[in-house]
Scaffold this active site. Structure first.
Site, PDB file in Angstrom:
ATOM      1  N   TYR A 135       8.599  -8.103  12.391  1.00 29.97           N
ATOM      2  CA  TYR A 135       7.991  -8.613  11.161  1.00 29.97           C
ATOM      3  C   TYR A 135       6.475  -8.748  11.288  1.00 29.97           C
ATOM      4  O   TYR A 135       5.749  -8.571  10.308  1.00 29.97           O
ATOM      5  CB  TYR A 135       8.565  -9.999  10.827  1.00 29.97           C
ATOM      6  CG  TYR A 135       9.790  -9.996   9.956  1.00 29.97           C
ATOM      7  CD1 TYR A 135      10.926  -9.286  10.315  1.00 29.97           C
ATOM      8  CD2 TYR A 135       9.817 -10.736   8.781  1.00 29.97           C
ATOM      9  CE1 TYR A 135      12.059  -9.309   9.521  1.00 29.97           C
ATOM     10  CE2 TYR A 135      10.949 -10.766   7.977  1.00 29.97           C
ATOM     11  CZ  TYR A 135      12.061 -10.050   8.351  1.00 29.97           C
ATOM     12  OH  TYR A 135      13.179 -10.080   7.558  1.00 29.97           O
ATOM     13  N   LYS A 190      19.730  -6.809  21.364  1.00 33.33           N
ATOM     14  CA  LYS A 190      20.102  -5.393  21.429  1.00 33.33           C
ATOM     15  C   LYS A 190      19.518  -4.879  22.742  1.00 33.33           C
ATOM     16  O   LYS A 190      18.767  -3.893  22.791  1.00 33.33           O
ATOM     17  CB  LYS A 190      19.549  -4.655  20.190  1.00 33.33           C
ATOM     18  CG  LYS A 190      20.066  -3.244  20.010  1.00 33.33           C
ATOM     19  CD  LYS A 190      21.533  -3.136  19.621  1.00 33.33           C
ATOM     20  CE  LYS A 190      21.979  -1.686  19.602  1.00 33.33           C
ATOM     21  NZ  LYS A 190      23.444  -1.520  19.410  1.00 33.33           N
ATOM     22  N   ASP A 222      25.240  -5.771  17.024  1.00 36.73           N
ATOM     23  CA  ASP A 222      26.272  -5.074  16.259  1.00 36.73           C
ATOM     24  C   ASP A 222      27.627  -5.769  16.430  1.00 36.73           C
ATOM     25  O   ASP A 222      28.361  -5.983  15.468  1.00 36.73           O
ATOM     26  CB  ASP A 222      26.340  -3.575  16.620  1.00 36.73           C
ATOM     27  CG  ASP A 222      26.225  -3.284  18.106  1.00 36.73           C
ATOM     28  OD1 ASP A 222      26.017  -4.236  18.894  1.00 36.73           O
ATOM     29  OD2 ASP A 222      26.359  -2.110  18.498  1.00 36.73           O
ATOM     30  N   ASP A 246      17.534 -12.569  10.106  1.00 31.03           N
ATOM     31  CA  ASP A 246      17.497 -12.364   8.648  1.00 31.03           C
ATOM     32  C   ASP A 246      18.824 -11.783   8.179  1.00 31.03           C
ATOM     33  O   ASP A 246      19.440 -12.276   7.228  1.00 31.03           O
ATOM     34  CB  ASP A 246      16.338 -11.408   8.310  1.00 31.03           C
ATOM     35  CG  ASP A 246      16.255 -11.106   6.823  1.00 31.03           C
ATOM     36  OD1 ASP A 246      16.404 -12.055   6.021  1.00 31.03           O
ATOM     37  OD2 ASP A 246      16.050  -9.932   6.461  1.00 31.03           O
ATOM     38  N   ASP A 250      22.336 -13.838   6.155  1.00 27.32           N
ATOM     39  CA  ASP A 250      22.921 -13.458   4.858  1.00 27.32           C
ATOM     40  C   ASP A 250      24.415 -13.200   5.029  1.00 27.32           C
ATOM     41  O   ASP A 250      25.224 -13.563   4.165  1.00 27.32           O
ATOM     42  CB  ASP A 250      22.252 -12.190   4.298  1.00 27.32           C
ATOM     43  CG  ASP A 250      21.119 -12.505   3.323  1.00 27.32           C
ATOM     44  OD1 ASP A 250      20.443 -13.532   3.519  1.00 27.32           O
ATOM     45  OD2 ASP A 250      20.907 -11.714   2.377  1.00 27.32           O
TER      46      ASP A 250
HETATM   47  C1  LIG Z   1      11.587 -12.388   1.499  1.00 30.22           C
HETATM   48  C2  LIG Z   1      11.666 -11.992   2.941  1.00 30.22           C
HETATM   49  C3  LIG Z   1      10.295 -11.793   3.496  1.00 30.22           C
HETATM   50  C4  LIG Z   1      12.462 -13.020   3.775  1.00 30.22           C
HETATM   51  C5  LIG Z   1      12.610 -12.528   5.202  1.00 30.22           C
HETATM   52  O1  LIG Z   1      12.892 -11.340   5.439  1.00 30.22           O
HETATM   53  O2  LIG Z   1      12.422 -13.349   6.103  1.00 30.22           O
HETATM   54  C6  LIG Z   1      13.853 -13.370   3.286  1.00 30.22           C
HETATM   55  O3  LIG Z   1      14.734 -12.288   3.330  1.00 30.22           O
HETATM   56  C7  LIG Z   1      14.404 -14.521   4.073  1.00 30.22           C
HETATM   57  O4  LIG Z   1      15.499 -14.407   4.627  1.00 30.22           O
HETATM   58  O5  LIG Z   1      13.752 -15.586   4.120  1.00 30.22           O
HETATM   59 MG   LIG Z   2      16.619 -12.772   4.155  1.00 33.14          MG
END
Ligand SMILES: CC(C)[C@H](C(=O)O)[C@@H](O)C(=O)O
Ligand SMILES: [Mg+2]
Ligand SMILES: NC(=O)c1ccc[n+]([C@@H]2O[C@H](COP(=O)([O-])OP(=O)(O)OC[C@H]3O[C@@H](n4cnc5c(N)ncnc54)[C@H](O)[C@@H]3O)[C@@H](O)[C@H]2O)c1
Length: 367
Positions: A135, A190, A222, A246, A250
């Site tokens: 990042y 990884k 993975d 990240d 999710d």
């Molecule tokens: C919006 C984006 C930059 C951010 C990230 O990738 O960290 C989001 O996906 C998160 O999870 O906070």
């Molecule tokens: Mg995110």
């Protein structure tokens, strides 16, 4: 005490409004100041993170953040895109430790993407390193390839990197959090492919020597993605880099029923923090009044606990969330037969009512 309120874009404004309502009803001695961020700030001031917004965030005891972004900004040059605001805040405030607790509330086991028995009682904590990795690594950009499969072709590149102190400090955070929970850390890497993550694995193992009472396991990302949907309750604390964190968070969100249930805290070395739901601005549902505000409300609870030294107030909010769920109230994302579908505002109002009434806490975010 001062809280900077940065609602941002899309559903950001809708969900933050509900969290602010809940904070206000607590009647605590803090003031809140709101500032534009993301696309809203770009429209108003020509930059997604105006200096005045950054200054407010730096001066505040804590920041409550909504979400930023919209597809309409995809063609803007990168430095002006809304997402740069949250990346800039993380970098400027040094918010290296991101806590994303994935808790499946008993009332939501049937809303989960997994079978109820796989998620009943689920309570894991993803600790995502937030200011390093690909990042933020330099150099990055576009150039003409000098080697690879297509020399002479246009190419783009980013740099994945971690320094020893960056890995050490997040490893300490993870082991210390595990001590307040079930004393198990899974470090996700990884290492079989990437030098950066072989180094990550080595340094995490070295730090582990100081925590003999905590179990450490290493897992490739993975496999971790697979295990999260196969047997998520085997995890306690998961520590990983910025990008893997990240993605995995999710994924973990869907075990809890919805990404609208996943709060987060991003802390720096001074325990100053930014609190935001783990999801984005959800342009697909923005403006409809149907977004789930609970991740943001739970983020406000984390803020009270971690940055504002108000653990009782945090517990009141957590108990209120549990209470509205057991009353059968559901926003569209977690709605199922036999429950009552409510709007963003109705859900916020119900949490306010439950906070005011006072309920007994049964579930709390640990670590
Ligand atoms: C919006 C984006 C930059 C951010 C990230 O990738 O960290 C989001 O996906 C998160 O999870 O906070
Ligand atoms: Mg995110
Ligand atoms: N920290 C942040 O500000 C942040 C985080 C993630 C994405 N984003 C940005 O948000 C924009 C949209 O990204 P995306 O669509 O990939 O991710 P998203 O998280 O905004 O949405 C993904 C899906 O989840 C749903 N969703 C998200 N939050 C919800 C909620 N509270 N209640 C109900 N449903 C919800 C959305 O409707 C959508 O279908 C992009 O510009 C992205 O960069 C910002």
């Amino acid at each position: 005490m001062k809280i900077a309120i940065l609602p941002g874009d899309g559903i950001g404004t809708e969900i933050v409004a509900e969290a602010v309502k809940v904070l206000k009803v607590l009647d605590l001695p803090f003031e809140m100041e709101t500032a534009p961020v993301g696309g809203a700030a770009y429209e108003a001031a020509g930059h997604p993170l105006p200096e005045s917004t950054l200054a407010l965030a730096k001066a505040a005891d804590a920041v409550l953040f909504g979400a930023v972004g919209d597809w309409k900004y995809d063609t803007l040059e990168r430095r002006l895109r809304p997402e740069q605001a949250i990346l800039g805040l993380r970098r400027e405030l040094g918010l290296f430790a991101n806590f994303r607790p994935a808790i499946c509330y008993p009332e939501l086991t049937h809303a989960s993407s997994l079978k109820p028995e796989l998620v009943a009682g689920l309570d894991i904590l993803i600790i995502r390193e937030l200011t390093g990795d690909i990042y933020f690594g330099q150099p990055r950009g576009r150039r003409t390839a000098v080697d690879g499969h297509f020399p002479g072709a246009e190419e783009a590149f980013d740099t994945m990197r971690y320094s020893r102190p960056e890995i050490e400090r997040i490893a300490h955070v993870a082991f210390q959090a595990a001590r307040k929970r079930n004393r198990k850390v899974t470090s996700v890497d990884k290492a079989n492919v990437l030098e950066t993550f072989q180094f990550w694995k080595d340094v995490v193992s070295e730090v582990h020597a100081q925590y003999p009472d905590v179990e450490l396991e290493h897992m490739y990302v993975d496999n971790a993605a697979m295990q999260l949907v196969k047997a998520p309750k085997k995890f306690d604390v998961v520590v990983t880099g910025n990008m893997f964190g990240d993605i995995l968070s999710d994924e973990a969100a869907m075990l809890t029923g919805s990404i609208g249930m996943l709060p987060s805290a991003s802390l720096n070395a001074a325990n100053q923090g930014l609190y935001e739901p783990s999801h984005g601005s959800a342009p697909d549902i923005a403006g409809q009044g149907i977004a789930n505000p609970l991740a943001t409300i739970l983020s406000a609870a984390m803020m009270l606990k971690f940055s504002l030294n108000q653990p009782e107030a945090a517990a009141r909010i957590e108990a209120a969330v549990q209470s509205v769920l057991s009353q059968g109230l559901r926003t569209a994302d977690i709605h199922s037969e036999g429950t009552r579908k409510v709007s963003t505002r109705e859900m916020g109002d119900a949490v306010v009512a439950a906070v005011t009434a006072g309920t007994t806490m049964t579930k709390t975010i640990k670590g």
